[in-house]
Write a protein that holds these residues in place. Structure first.
Motif, PDB file in Angstrom:
ATOM      1  N   GLN A  65       0.827  -1.207   0.000  1.00 51.96           N
ATOM      2  CA  GLN A  65       0.000   0.000   0.000  1.00 51.96           C
ATOM      3  C   GLN A  65       0.860   1.255   0.000  1.00 51.96           C
ATOM      4  N   ILE A  66       1.938   1.230   0.775  1.00 57.26           N
ATOM      5  CA  ILE A  66       2.838   2.375   0.801  1.00 57.26           C
ATOM      6  C   ILE A  66       3.492   2.550  -0.562  1.00 57.26           C
ATOM      7  N   ALA A  67       3.871   1.446  -1.187  1.00 58.24           N
ATOM      8  CA  ALA A  67       4.489   1.518  -2.515  1.00 58.24           C
ATOM      9  C   ALA A  67       3.533   2.127  -3.528  1.00 58.24           C
ATOM     10  N   ARG A  68       2.242   1.764  -3.438  1.00 57.55           N
ATOM     11  CA  ARG A  68       1.257   2.344  -4.364  1.00 57.55           C
ATOM     12  C   ARG A  68       1.125   3.847  -4.137  1.00 57.55           C
ATOM     13  N   GLU A  69       1.144   4.259  -2.886  1.00 59.56           N
ATOM     14  CA  GLU A  69       1.047   5.688  -2.597  1.00 59.56           C
ATOM     15  C   GLU A  69       2.279   6.424  -3.112  1.00 59.56           C
ATOM     16  N   LEU A  70       3.438   5.799  -3.006  1.00 57.01           N
ATOM     17  CA  LEU A  70       4.646   6.401  -3.559  1.00 57.01           C
ATOM     18  C   LEU A  70       4.507   6.596  -5.065  1.00 57.01           C
ATOM     19  N   GLY A  71       3.875   5.622  -5.728  1.00 59.21           N
ATOM     20  CA  GLY A  71       3.686   5.726  -7.167  1.00 59.21           C
ATOM     21  C   GLY A  71       2.811   6.891  -7.565  1.00 59.21           C
ATOM     22  N   LEU A  89       5.673   9.325   4.342  1.00 61.43           N
ATOM     23  CA  LEU A  89       5.826   7.973   3.816  1.00 61.43           C
ATOM     24  C   LEU A  89       7.141   7.352   4.287  1.00 61.43           C
ATOM     25  N   ASP A  90       8.201   8.147   4.370  1.00 59.82           N
ATOM     26  CA  ASP A  90       9.463   7.639   4.900  1.00 59.82           C
ATOM     27  C   ASP A  90       9.285   7.176   6.339  1.00 59.82           C
TER      28      ASP A  90
END
Length: 218
Positions: A65-71, A89-90
């Motif tokens: 989920q965090i990776a998707r938000e980073l995208g 996010l970090d």
């Protein structure tokens, strides 16, 4: 064009620290003041507000989920909004790694700018980030001791100091409004912890941060 002199003059001053009884302005009143923003500026602020909404959801954020938000950050154009979102996010990535290590799991799949550093320094107490991220050591210590409120205070204090220091560089500008909102959000989340109506949300926020360990501490 937004008249930032009028807008910012209409906003009550924020306290020197987030640890207060109540925000100096309610969410409804703040939304009314932001109605003075031009459509373009309002769209920029909405990107930050949408992230805060995501960040407040009472769900355990997985690495995926965090990776998707980073995208989604590719759509963010304003550098300060991008900086605020990346910072949060970090923090989530580091906290997720602390939880994984505490629970005896393997290194996470590297995501974000810190992911590879965390993987390479998995056995280091602060993942080799202690100099850049001074909040990690005390947060991990409070988490291990079950001191949930102190752990959360550590996170908020670290972020509050950054945005308060940066806010001195801006006066009547969109950046000043963005940093006002970022600090107001911290005050709102902190003060909500004691409100009866906000108790459930605070519990889920702590659960989101500390995982199953929080159930033993609240």
């Amino acid at each position: 064009m937004t008249d930032f002199y009028t807008l910012i003059a209409s906003l009550p001053a924020l306290p020197s620290h987030f640890d207060v009884e109540r925000p100096p302005i309610s969410r409804r009143q703040l939304a009314e003041r932001l109605g003075q923003l031009s459509p373009e500026d309002a769209a920029t602020v909405r990107q930050l507000a949408d992230f805060f909404d995501w960040d407040r959801q009472p769900l355990d954020r997985t690495d995926a989920q965090i990776a998707r938000e980073l995208g989604r950050l590719q759509a963010v154009q304003h550098p300060l909004v991008l900086r605020i979102i990346r910072h949060r996010l970090d923090v989530r990535i580091v906290v997720s790694a602390l939880r994984r290590r505490r629970d005896g799991h393997a290194e996470p799949v590297p995501i974000g700018d810190l992911g590879e550093t965390i993987r390479r320094h998995w056995s280091d107490p602060t993942f080799g980030l202690g100099g850049r991220q001074p909040w990690i050591e005390p947060f991990a210590r409070f988490m291990a001791a079950g001191e949930v409120v102190q752990a959360q205070r550590t996170l908020f204090d670290h972020t509050w100091r950054q945005w308060r220091r940066l806010s001195t560089e801006f006066t009547f500008s969109l950046e000043a409004v963005i940093l006002y909102l970022a600090r107001w959000e911290i005050i709102h989340r902190w003060t909500s912890r004691d409100a009866e109506a906000g108790r459930t949300r605070f519990d889920t926020m702590i659960q989101d941060t500390l995982g199953d360990h929080a159930n033993l501490c609240l």
